[in-house]
Each structure stands twice: as C-alpha cells, then as structure tokens.
Design a protein around this motif. Sequence first.
Motif, PDB file in Angstrom:
ATOM      1  N   HIS A  97      42.238  53.715  36.760  1.00 40.07           N
ATOM      2  CA  HIS A  97      42.527  53.261  35.233  1.00 40.07           C
ATOM      3  C   HIS A  97      41.933  51.777  35.456  1.00 40.07           C
ATOM      4  O   HIS A  97      40.953  51.249  34.689  1.00 40.07           O
ATOM      5  CB  HIS A  97      43.734  52.810  34.910  1.00 40.07           C
ATOM      6  CG  HIS A  97      44.057  52.076  33.776  1.00 40.07           C
ATOM      7  ND1 HIS A  97      43.891  52.655  32.466  1.00 40.07           N
ATOM      8  CD2 HIS A  97      44.378  50.642  33.475  1.00 40.07           C
ATOM      9  CE1 HIS A  97      44.267  51.954  31.656  1.00 40.07           C
ATOM     10  NE2 HIS A  97      44.252  50.349  32.220  1.00 40.07           N
ATOM     11  N   VAL A  98      41.896  51.164  36.632  1.00 37.84           N
ATOM     12  CA  VAL A  98      41.481  49.690  36.918  1.00 37.84           C
ATOM     13  C   VAL A  98      39.677  49.973  37.162  1.00 37.84           C
ATOM     14  O   VAL A  98      39.088  49.353  36.556  1.00 37.84           O
ATOM     15  CB  VAL A  98      41.927  49.295  38.056  1.00 37.84           C
ATOM     16  CG1 VAL A  98      41.144  48.072  38.558  1.00 37.84           C
ATOM     17  CG2 VAL A  98      43.310  48.666  38.142  1.00 37.84           C
ATOM     18  N   LEU A  99      39.258  50.737  37.823  1.00 36.92           N
ATOM     19  CA  LEU A  99      37.882  51.056  38.170  1.00 36.92           C
ATOM     20  C   LEU A  99      37.309  51.747  36.874  1.00 36.92           C
ATOM     21  O   LEU A  99      35.754  51.661  36.861  1.00 36.92           O
ATOM     22  CB  LEU A  99      37.936  52.160  39.204  1.00 36.92           C
ATOM     23  CG  LEU A  99      38.327  51.544  40.464  1.00 36.92           C
ATOM     24  CD1 LEU A  99      38.467  52.758  41.697  1.00 36.92           C
ATOM     25  CD2 LEU A  99      37.679  50.156  41.161  1.00 36.92           C
ATOM     26  N   GLU A 100      37.816  52.228  36.070  1.00 32.79           N
ATOM     27  CA  GLU A 100      37.355  52.867  34.664  1.00 32.79           C
ATOM     28  C   GLU A 100      37.157  51.681  33.845  1.00 32.79           C
ATOM     29  O   GLU A 100      36.844  51.997  32.804  1.00 32.79           O
ATOM     30  CB  GLU A 100      37.789  54.125  34.311  1.00 32.79           C
ATOM     31  CG  GLU A 100      37.708  55.314  35.345  1.00 32.79           C
ATOM     32  CD  GLU A 100      38.271  56.500  34.749  1.00 32.79           C
ATOM     33  OE1 GLU A 100      39.412  56.192  34.013  1.00 32.79           O
ATOM     34  OE2 GLU A 100      37.872  57.693  34.747  1.00 32.79           O
ATOM     35  N   GLY A 101      37.624  50.568  34.195  1.00 30.75           N
ATOM     36  CA  GLY A 101      37.858  49.282  33.236  1.00 30.75           C
ATOM     37  C   GLY A 101      38.555  49.612  31.907  1.00 30.75           C
ATOM     38  O   GLY A 101      38.323  49.229  30.814  1.00 30.75           O
ATOM     39  N   GLY A 102      39.732  50.473  32.420  1.00 34.33           N
ATOM     40  CA  GLY A 102      40.832  50.551  31.330  1.00 34.33           C
ATOM     41  C   GLY A 102      40.389  51.738  30.173  1.00 34.33           C
ATOM     42  O   GLY A 102      41.215  51.897  29.254  1.00 34.33           O
ATOM     43  N   LEU A 146      32.976  41.717  49.141  1.00 38.47           N
ATOM     44  CA  LEU A 146      31.636  42.181  48.688  1.00 38.47           C
ATOM     45  C   LEU A 146      31.526  42.484  47.471  1.00 38.47           C
ATOM     46  O   LEU A 146      32.756  42.628  46.648  1.00 38.47           O
ATOM     47  CB  LEU A 146      31.296  43.622  49.498  1.00 38.47           C
ATOM     48  CG  LEU A 146      31.127  43.721  51.049  1.00 38.47           C
ATOM     49  CD1 LEU A 146      31.156  45.299  51.468  1.00 38.47           C
ATOM     50  CD2 LEU A 146      30.018  42.739  51.566  1.00 38.47           C
ATOM     51  N   THR A 147      30.507  42.504  46.545  1.00 38.08           N
ATOM     52  CA  THR A 147      30.499  42.741  45.393  1.00 38.08           C
ATOM     53  C   THR A 147      30.581  44.260  44.810  1.00 38.08           C
ATOM     54  O   THR A 147      30.010  44.942  45.974  1.00 38.08           O
ATOM     55  CB  THR A 147      28.841  42.472  44.865  1.00 38.08           C
ATOM     56  OG1 THR A 147      28.840  40.896  44.836  1.00 38.08           O
ATOM     57  CG2 THR A 147      28.680  42.470  43.241  1.00 38.08           C
ATOM     58  N   PRO A 148      31.434  44.562  44.046  1.00 38.13           N
ATOM     59  CA  PRO A 148      31.800  45.983  43.746  1.00 38.13           C
ATOM     60  C   PRO A 148      30.293  46.559  43.437  1.00 38.13           C
ATOM     61  O   PRO A 148      29.346  46.083  42.806  1.00 38.13           O
ATOM     62  CB  PRO A 148      32.494  45.883  42.478  1.00 38.13           C
ATOM     63  CG  PRO A 148      33.136  44.695  42.573  1.00 38.13           C
ATOM     64  CD  PRO A 148      32.175  43.613  43.243  1.00 38.13           C
ATOM     65  N   GLN A 149      30.199  47.913  43.869  1.00 44.47           N
ATOM     66  CA  GLN A 149      29.188  48.958  43.491  1.00 44.47           C
ATOM     67  C   GLN A 149      28.902  49.376  42.297  1.00 44.47           C
ATOM     68  O   GLN A 149      27.949  49.443  41.638  1.00 44.47           O
ATOM     69  CB  GLN A 149      29.037  49.733  44.604  1.00 44.47           C
ATOM     70  CG  GLN A 149      28.634  49.314  46.011  1.00 44.47           C
ATOM     71  CD  GLN A 149      28.451  50.481  47.072  1.00 44.47           C
ATOM     72  OE1 GLN A 149      27.564  51.331  46.880  1.00 44.47           O
ATOM     73  NE2 GLN A 149      28.948  50.337  48.135  1.00 44.47           N
ATOM     74  N   TYR A 150      30.085  49.664  41.445  1.00 43.94           N
ATOM     75  CA  TYR A 150      30.382  50.114  40.195  1.00 43.94           C
ATOM     76  C   TYR A 150      31.313  49.045  39.404  1.00 43.94           C
ATOM     77  O   TYR A 150      32.312  48.952  39.965  1.00 43.94           O
ATOM     78  CB  TYR A 150      30.985  51.504  40.205  1.00 43.94           C
ATOM     79  CG  TYR A 150      30.172  52.688  40.859  1.00 43.94           C
ATOM     80  CD1 TYR A 150      28.707  52.469  40.999  1.00 43.94           C
ATOM     81  CD2 TYR A 150      30.884  53.618  41.484  1.00 43.94           C
ATOM     82  CE1 TYR A 150      28.028  53.449  41.662  1.00 43.94           C
ATOM     83  CE2 TYR A 150      30.061  54.575  42.132  1.00 43.94           C
ATOM     84  CZ  TYR A 150      28.770  54.435  42.540  1.00 43.94           C
ATOM     85  OH  TYR A 150      28.012  55.439  42.964  1.00 43.94           O
ATOM     86  N   GLY A 151      31.004  48.877  38.325  1.00 42.99           N
ATOM     87  CA  GLY A 151      31.784  48.112  37.567  1.00 42.99           C
ATOM     88  C   GLY A 151      31.960  46.682  38.114  1.00 42.99           C
ATOM     89  O   GLY A 151      31.229  46.179  38.902  1.00 42.99           O
ATOM     90  N   ALA A 152      33.278  46.319  38.031  1.00 38.80           N
ATOM     91  CA  ALA A 152      33.566  44.684  38.274  1.00 38.80           C
ATOM     92  C   ALA A 152      34.846  44.705  38.840  1.00 38.80           C
ATOM     93  O   ALA A 152      35.199  43.525  39.272  1.00 38.80           O
ATOM     94  CB  ALA A 152      33.657  43.936  37.072  1.00 38.80           C
ATOM     95  N   ALA A 153      35.283  45.947  39.622  1.00 36.04           N
ATOM     96  CA  ALA A 153      36.567  45.742  40.228  1.00 36.04           C
ATOM     97  C   ALA A 153      36.322  46.476  41.693  1.00 36.04           C
ATOM     98  O   ALA A 153      35.820  47.547  41.812  1.00 36.04           O
ATOM     99  CB  ALA A 153      37.812  46.324  39.350  1.00 36.04           C
ATOM    100  N   GLN A 154      37.378  46.120  42.466  1.00 36.54           N
ATOM    101  CA  GLN A 154      37.847  46.874  43.722  1.00 36.54           C
ATOM    102  C   GLN A 154      39.043  47.130  44.167  1.00 36.54           C
ATOM    103  O   GLN A 154      39.949  45.998  43.527  1.00 36.54           O
ATOM    104  CB  GLN A 154      37.183  45.915  44.798  1.00 36.54           C
ATOM    105  CG  GLN A 154      35.610  46.068  45.303  1.00 36.54           C
ATOM    106  CD  GLN A 154      35.126  45.453  46.244  1.00 36.54           C
ATOM    107  OE1 GLN A 154      35.655  44.501  46.719  1.00 36.54           O
ATOM    108  NE2 GLN A 154      33.934  45.942  47.001  1.00 36.54           N
ATOM    109  N   VAL A 155      39.584  47.997  44.596  1.00 37.99           N
ATOM    110  CA  VAL A 155      41.151  48.281  44.605  1.00 37.99           C
ATOM    111  C   VAL A 155      41.253  48.671  46.441  1.00 37.99           C
ATOM    112  O   VAL A 155      40.390  49.708  46.875  1.00 37.99           O
ATOM    113  CB  VAL A 155      41.579  49.157  43.808  1.00 37.99           C
ATOM    114  CG1 VAL A 155      43.054  49.625  44.310  1.00 37.99           C
ATOM    115  CG2 VAL A 155      41.546  48.823  42.483  1.00 37.99           C
TER     116      VAL A 155
END
Length: 325
Positions: free
Chosen positions: A50-55, A107-116
């Motif tokens: 859910h987080v990595l898909e931006g909600g 590091l900067t996330p490779q996809y989107g704007a989140a890392q978990v």
Amino acid sequence: MSAAGFSPWQQRAYDQAVAALDAGRLGHGLLICGPQGLGKRAMAQRLAQHVLEGGRPAGEGRTAQLLAAGTHPDFQLVSFIPNRTGDKLRTEIVIEQVREVSQKLALTPQYGAAQVVVIDPADAINRAACNALLKTLEEPAPGRYLWLISAQPQRLPATIRSRCQRLEFRLPPRAEALDWLRRQGHDAAEAAEALDAARGHPGLADAWLREDGLALRRAIARDLARLEQGEAGVLETAQRWSDEHADARLAHAADWVLAQAGAGLTDAARLHKLATWFDAANRTRDLLRTTVRADLAMVELLRAWAGPDRQRAAHASRQSQESRE
C-alpha cells in the motif's frame, strides 16, 4: 480494501495502519507486536505494498509482482542470515545487517517516493545492532519506513520501543477464531479442541491441525499421565520421545504442563512441580540443540516428572509381569 486471504484480525490491524498512514499519523518507526503465528509479517508486507503504491488500490501490477518475487528495490525484509560457515542460520540479527538498513534508507527510492524495511523478528537484534538501529530511528527521512515485528517486544530496549508507534495483534474472540478455523477446512469439533488446547490462539491451532500436532499433543498428555501413575517406564518413554519430533514433543509437553498450572489448581505442591518441570522441559529443548544425546536428556527430564516412587512401582510391575510370563 479487503486483503484477500486475510484473517479478521489481520484485516483489523491492516485497516488501522492504513487509516493512520492516510491521515498522516503513521510515523517512521512502527513496532508490530503480538503472539507469534497471527500473520504479522504477511500484514506488514501488504501494508508495504500500500505504501509503495502511493495509497492507490492494490492490484496485480508491477509493485505486487516485484514484492511477490522478493525483488522490489524499495522494500527490504531483514531476518536471520547464514553464519560464517554457511551451514546454518544465525540466531541473532547482527550489526552488519542493521548498517545495511541504514545505508539503504539513506538512498533515494528507485520507484515512487517511499522505502520500507521490515525487521522480523526484531527481538533477535543483538545489543550492538540495537545501538546502530537506534541512530536510524532517531534520524528519520521523509518517506522512509522502518517496521519491527516482534512476538516478545519486552526484549527490545526501551529506547527502541519508545521511538516506535505500536500496532498490536491480539487473540481474537473465540467465535471468530472458530469460524476462521472452520473456513480453513477443519472439522468443527477438532477445531474447538485445538483452539482450547492453544488457549485461544487460532494460528497455533491451525498449525497443529494441519501437521498432526493435536494428535502428538494428545499422545504427550497420555505419556505424562502414565509416567506419573507408574504405568510406563522412563527409559522406554525417553527412547520414543528422542525421535525427529523431539523438539515438538517437548514444546507440546511444556505447553500442556503450563495449561495444567493455569487450570485453577490450588495444590501448592502440584503447582510447584508443574512450574519446575516446565522450566526443565524448556532447558532440555535448549540441550537438544547441542551435542548432548537426546535420549539421555529425555531420561533426566522424564525421571523428574515421574518421581522415584512411581518409577520403582513401574519397575516392580514389569518384573512381576515378566515372571508370570
């Protein structure tokens, strides 16, 4: 969103976390805790999706596929790794692993704007690694999430616990647990017996029913009763218990004894015996992981349960039977 395959208690925890996340109330550090076997890791992985898909509503897209394959570059699961010789897994999460976590979250996330990053079991983090983890928790970056999963959160330092929000899994109501067990395909009567034996833990009851654990538990209870009544011998029982299921036998035995101790007994001597033997059974489980012979360790443990008087009676009974034959 309904998470397919989730139990009701997983769904409740997921919904609570998503509501906090969407309201901007989910912080950098999250401690997901509760009894082992309730599906905490699966819930954390779904929450990570859910987080990595931006909600956005979860689907079968790229994020889901990468997470299922374990190759999503913005998600990391930290658990036990092989030891230096590579012949078995470590029993601790070590500082090198936590340092990798810190480097990844920088590091900067490779996809989107989140890392978990999910650490499971977090209570296995050793002291040095805890100190390194504390620094990471104290310096959160936007869109970086560090989630700790633990069945024994009290083993974590207070400094770690205090820097995490807490999401707690609890045992569900009995009716809900029974309904879930029946939906897993278990017989209603056996489900009820297993749930009672597991003291309301549906995940444990389900595992016992799937892996013949309930039958093993019944056999353990019979063996202990026969030993205590002088109807069975320590040596032959110890030999039977020293098989490939030795650890499971001891786990069931310790748990069964604990259940007896909590059954409203008022006999102080009996309670003392149960408590003492419970500790001895767990120490024997630890011994089985060493080079000590399993049958010798079992003999000592079962002799303590039976007591010398019962064993003398059992020995005399066998001698009498042999003389008649």
